[in-house]
Design a protein around this motif. Sequence first.
Motif, PDB file in Angstrom:
ATOM      1  N   ALA A   1       0.867  -1.264   0.013  1.00 18.83           N
ATOM      2  CA  ALA A   1       0.044   0.057  -0.098  1.00 18.83           C
ATOM      3  C   ALA A   1       0.805   1.245   0.087  1.00 18.83           C
ATOM      4  O   ALA A   1       0.453   2.294  -0.736  1.00 18.83           O
ATOM      5  CB  ALA A   1      -1.148   0.049   1.194  1.00 18.83           C
ATOM      6  N   ILE A   2       2.029   1.251   0.774  1.00 16.32           N
ATOM      7  CA  ILE A   2       2.725   2.347   0.816  1.00 16.32           C
ATOM      8  C   ILE A   2       3.369   2.753  -0.624  1.00 16.32           C
ATOM      9  O   ILE A   2       3.351   3.572  -1.078  1.00 16.32           O
ATOM     10  CB  ILE A   2       3.994   2.190   1.822  1.00 16.32           C
ATOM     11  N   LEU A   3       3.776   1.453  -1.336  1.00 10.98           N
ATOM     12  CA  LEU A   3       4.353   1.842  -2.628  1.00 10.98           C
ATOM     13  C   LEU A   3       3.265   2.293  -3.734  1.00 10.98           C
ATOM     14  O   LEU A   3       3.534   2.927  -4.478  1.00 10.98           O
ATOM     15  CB  LEU A   3       4.939   0.336  -3.202  1.00 10.98           C
ATOM     16  N   ASP A   4       2.090   1.793  -3.396  1.00  8.82           N
ATOM     17  CA  ASP A   4       0.917   2.123  -4.461  1.00  8.82           C
ATOM     18  C   ASP A   4       0.640   3.799  -4.108  1.00  8.82           C
ATOM     19  O   ASP A   4       0.548   4.458  -5.250  1.00  8.82           O
ATOM     20  CB  ASP A   4      -0.209   1.467  -4.166  1.00  8.82           C
ATOM     21  N   VAL A   5       0.657   4.067  -2.806  1.00  8.84           N
ATOM     22  CA  VAL A   5       0.364   5.549  -2.480  1.00  8.84           C
ATOM     23  C   VAL A   5       1.522   6.317  -3.206  1.00  8.84           C
ATOM     24  O   VAL A   5       1.424   7.430  -3.608  1.00  8.84           O
ATOM     25  CB  VAL A   5      -0.086   5.772  -1.200  1.00  8.84           C
ATOM     26  N   ALA A   6       2.699   6.041  -2.786  1.00  4.62           N
ATOM     27  CA  ALA A   6       3.877   6.805  -3.210  1.00  4.62           C
ATOM     28  C   ALA A   6       3.905   6.727  -4.783  1.00  4.62           C
ATOM     29  O   ALA A   6       4.111   8.191  -5.079  1.00  4.62           O
ATOM     30  CB  ALA A   6       5.218   5.942  -2.678  1.00  4.62           C
ATOM     31  N   ARG A   7       3.754   5.735  -5.387  1.00  6.96           N
ATOM     32  CA  ARG A   7       3.673   5.774  -6.938  1.00  6.96           C
ATOM     33  C   ARG A   7       2.524   6.831  -7.240  1.00  6.96           C
ATOM     34  O   ARG A   7       2.956   7.571  -8.231  1.00  6.96           O
ATOM     35  CB  ARG A   7       3.516   4.372  -7.229  1.00  6.96           C
ATOM     36  N   SER A   8       1.428   7.033  -6.822  1.00  8.87           N
ATOM     37  CA  SER A   8       0.349   7.644  -7.367  1.00  8.87           C
ATOM     38  C   SER A   8       0.621   9.106  -7.114  1.00  8.87           C
ATOM     39  O   SER A   8      -0.012   9.905  -7.753  1.00  8.87           O
ATOM     40  CB  SER A   8      -1.041   7.096  -6.734  1.00  8.87           C
ATOM     41  N   HIS A   9       1.355   9.490  -6.115  1.00 15.71           N
ATOM     42  CA  HIS A   9       1.788  10.725  -5.862  1.00 15.71           C
ATOM     43  C   HIS A   9       2.973  11.247  -6.174  1.00 15.71           C
ATOM     44  O   HIS A   9       3.522  12.203  -5.917  1.00 15.71           O
ATOM     45  CB  HIS A   9       1.630  11.063  -4.457  1.00 15.71           C
TER      46      HIS A   9
END
Length: 156
Positions: A51-59
């Motif tokens: 989830a951290i990787l997904d959120v960081a990628r999206s931002h």
Amino acid sequence: MGDFIADLTHSIAGTVDTSARRRAEYAVDASNYRVPPRAVVFPTTTADVAAILDVARSHSVPITSRGGGTSQAGNAIGTGVVIDFSRHLNRVLDIDPVAKTARVEPGVSHERSAEGRCPARSALRTRSVDEEPGHDRGHDRQQLLRTTRDLRGTHR
């Protein structure tokens, strides 16, 4: 930045810390660099990490994985989110004494093994570069001094 932190906080079970103190603590490692992150995150599960990787990628926020913070080259610091695995993801998962291998979570440290708290210690022997045959520690010191002089000359 607020949307990123809110999305991160709502996406994981672990802790997201943006306090000035925590950011200052994680702005340094064993190098001379000082780079404060936007946030320090302590995931509790591998799902948190995803989830951290997904959120960081999206931002479009960079991530830095951090172990002991002992890098002398600035590898444990970064401007985005620092993921510290040592608090929760620090277990030895599997040991194969025949193959002398272990499967561990990213927060397991060499020190933990060396102190005898890690059951892998009896099956595995880690070796530092200083123990390698023909390793010249004097050469390492000279190289470090040359690199330090070069950096001082080019990064004033």
